[in-house]
Design an enzyme around this catalytic site. Structure first.
Site, mmCIF file in Angstrom:
data_model
loop_
_atom_site.group_PDB
_atom_site.id
_atom_site.type_symbol
_atom_site.label_atom_id
_atom_site.label_comp_id
_atom_site.label_asym_id
_atom_site.label_seq_id
_atom_site.Cartn_x
_atom_site.Cartn_y
_atom_site.Cartn_z
ATOM 1 N N LYS A 1 -3.557 -6.386 -0.150
ATOM 2 C CA LYS A 1 -4.089 -5.647 -1.300
ATOM 3 C C LYS A 1 -4.404 -6.656 -2.402
ATOM 4 C CE LYS A 1 -2.510 -1.731 -4.191
ATOM 5 N NZ LYS A 1 -1.390 -0.804 -4.421
ATOM 6 N N SER B 1 -2.944 4.040 -4.355
ATOM 7 C CA SER B 1 -3.900 3.059 -4.783
ATOM 8 C C SER B 1 -4.279 2.035 -3.709
ATOM 9 C CB SER B 1 -3.389 2.315 -6.008
ATOM 10 O OG SER B 1 -2.207 1.651 -5.714
ATOM 11 N N SER C 1 1.709 4.833 -3.612
ATOM 12 C CA SER C 1 0.483 4.103 -3.283
ATOM 13 C C SER C 1 0.401 3.454 -1.917
ATOM 14 C CB SER C 1 0.228 3.032 -4.353
ATOM 15 O OG SER C 1 -0.076 3.681 -5.564
#
Lengths: 477, 100
Positions: A72, A145, A169
């Site tokens: 990420k 997210s 997330s």
């Protein structure tokens, strides 16, 4: 899958270079459709694969050597752009790597995946680099997210991917993308080098195809670290061994407040009930439990998280980070204009809410109150784990939603975290795994265990994985 | 709970954010929605409950004050938007202008 890759690499059935090329090709073929990667590190990956192969040739490889993965874009990667999906860090090149990245040693980094800006969101729609599409329905979101990482693993663009979970997330996008999303106990893995969002809640975790893969990663990455003082000295167990143990005999708690939650999609509720029945047949002991403060958890989170965000976002001021605005004529304008121009709406919203909750006159009624309710939410879990080993709940109250459906209404978006947030407040470990398909869309279920009880959690998750035989949803890429 | 433009401007000043006119129009309503949502916490009886800052229970973890990592200046320069020949960070000349 990771154990098999390790065996194939070590037996020279496939070379690290070949394996990396396979994944790079897959990314090339599918990234424009999914938009799962912000940066693809093709040349660096190729170079790293060569180094990995040398290690394998010399017999000095680690468990992750040569295995291609994605991270990420919140994880600092030395020499490789790290944006947090924000304009303010669009050109930021960190001079060091996050512990999770350095601990992955010669695993091969394929690229940095898309996310909601600064990890604030539940759909990846708030990214400054466009939304990530759901690999099972391109008109729907991949979740957030960590949407990019979830989609990457789901679509076979990476063998595993790092994410962070602050309020859901990792777990929610895992549920939306039909992969395993693992969130360990807060403090189990070092947060050093991970762009901070909400420091008492942020947790490093991963996306994998199977539960065993998550256990395999946890064996390598768990541990105390001097650069992150919130990592307690707790023994790292053999988590892969835990996945080989039986489901039979485990006590599984079903929280009443989740079963009866108003926002729960009726079709997901049916899948939940069917799963409970299946588990009972397999010899698990099912018991109803109560987590009485569940209904206040979301409000608690949306006080604490923005408050911590408002503090952590202070550094993005055009001097410490970010390129100062062209239109600034005073020092104050360097701060305000840079932040206005380069930071997105949801981040600004949370900074302002957080500032409000911490400001004089509001602090006691909001921030302190929320911290107290957090204690009560944590106690609910401690009490429940007196009588059960794990809890089972749906991961998301609703099915993967269409792009644009919730992005205009902040509270509608916040509701996506209904079942994941209480876990975050208590800092306990949880995992979402694929369990059902509804209308062709993936539905994940969440298992939760007590603090640092990842072994029990993985045992339950592996058991659950073995018995769920729902036909997999169809990838459209 | 009502939220108006003035309060929003005050928060923006505290947070060093500049809000556009459009944001100033839309934001109070969004804020009221969010505040109504989080105000439900007032219903909970928290008498005698200790606040939780973080859940590890750890406090004051120390180590020896010994330097173990150094990052060469060249590496640090890469993350700076603009540098001069000596490797100094170039920032806008704002101290010569009058401040607010």
């Amino acid at each position: 899958m990771l154990k098999e890759l390790r065996t194939q690499l070590d037996a020279k059935k496939v070379s690290a270079v070949e394996l990396t090329e396979q994944y790079l090709k897959r990314i090339e073929e599918t990234n424009s459709m999914l938009n799962s990667f912000i940066t693809v590190t093709t040349e660096e990956a190729r170079a790293q694969a060569k180094v990995a192969q040398k290690q394998i040739d010399q017999g000095v490889q680690d468990p992750l050597t040569g295995i291609p993965y994605a991270a990420k874009d919140l994880f600092c990667t030395k020499g490789i752009r790290t944006t947090a999906a924000s304009r303010i860090l669009e050109h930021y090149i960190p001079p060091y790597s996050a512990t999770a990245i350095t601990d992955s040693k010669e695993a091969v980094l394929l690229g940095k995946t898309n996310l909601d800006e600064f990890a604030m969101g539940a759909s990846t729609e708030y990214s400054a680099f466009g939304v990530t599409k759901n690999p099972f329905d391109l008109e729907r979101v991949a979740g957030g997210s960590s949407g990019g990482s979830a989609a990457a693993v789901a679509a076979g663009q990476a063998a595993f991917a790092f994410g962070t979970d602050t309020g859901g997330s990792i777990r929610q996008p895992a549920s939306f993308c039909n992969v395993v999303g693992f969130k360990p106990t807060y403090g189990r893995i070092s947060r050093y080098g991970v762009v901070a969002m909400s420091s008492s809640l942020d947790t490093v975790g991963f996306f994998t195809k199977t539960v065993e893969d998550s256990a395999y990663l946890l064996n390598t990455l768990a541990g105390s670290n001097t650069f992150d003082t919130t990592t307690p000295e707790v023994k790292v167990e053999d988590y892969v061994a835990a996945t080989e143990r039986e489901l039979k005999g485990l006590k599984i708690g079903i929280p009443t407040e989740y079963m009866q939650a108003e926002g729960l999609d009726p079709q997901i509720k049916v899948a939940y009930e069917e799963l409970i029945a299946k588990l009972e047949k397999e010899g698990a002991k099912i018991q109803e439990v109560s987590l009485p403060h569940t209904n206040y958890a979301l409000a608690t989170y949306y006080v604490l998280c923005p408050a911590e965000v408002s503090s952590n976002m202070g550094r993005y001021d055009g001097i410490r980070y970010g390129i100062p605005s062209e239109h600034a004529h005073t020092l104050d304008e360097v701060f305000t204009k840079t932040r206005d121009e380069q930071i997105g709406r949801e981040v600004k919203r949370r900074v302002l809410i957080g500032t409000f909750c911490l400001s004089a006159g509001s602090y006691d009624a909001f921030y302190k109150k929320a911290q107290q309710v957090r204690t009560l939410v944590t106690r609910d879990f401690t009490n429940a784990f007196q009588s059960v080993d794990v809890l089972l709940t749906p991961t998301s109250p609703f099915l993967p939603f269409k792009i644009g459906e919730r992005s205009a209404d902040p509270v509608a978006m916040y509701l996506a975290d209904l079942f994941t947030v209480p876990v975050s407040l208590a800092g306990v470990p949880a995992v979402s795994l694929p369990c059902s398909v509804v209308n062709g869309l993936p539905v994940g279920m969440q298992l939760i265990a007590a603090q640092f009880q990842e072994s029990i959690l993985l045992r339950a998750a592996a058991g659950l994985e073995r018995i769920t035989s729902a036909p997999a949803p169809k990838l459209v890429v | 709970m009502k939220f108006d433009r003035e309060q929003l401007l005050h928060l923006a000043r505290l947070a060093k954010l500049e809000l556009t006119e459009e944001e100033l129009q839309k934001a109070p309503q969004e804020f009221e929605q969010i505040l109504n949502f989080i105000t439900t916490l007032q219903e909970v009886d928290t008498t005698g409950v200790e606040p939780t800052s973080q859940i590890t229970g750890l406090e004051n973890r120390t180590r020896e004050d010994v330097v173990t990592t150094t990052i060469p200046k060249q590496e640090l320069l890469k993350s700076m938007p603009k540098t001069d020949e000596q490797g100094n960070l170039v920032v806008k000349a704002v101290f010569t202008e009058s401040e607010e």
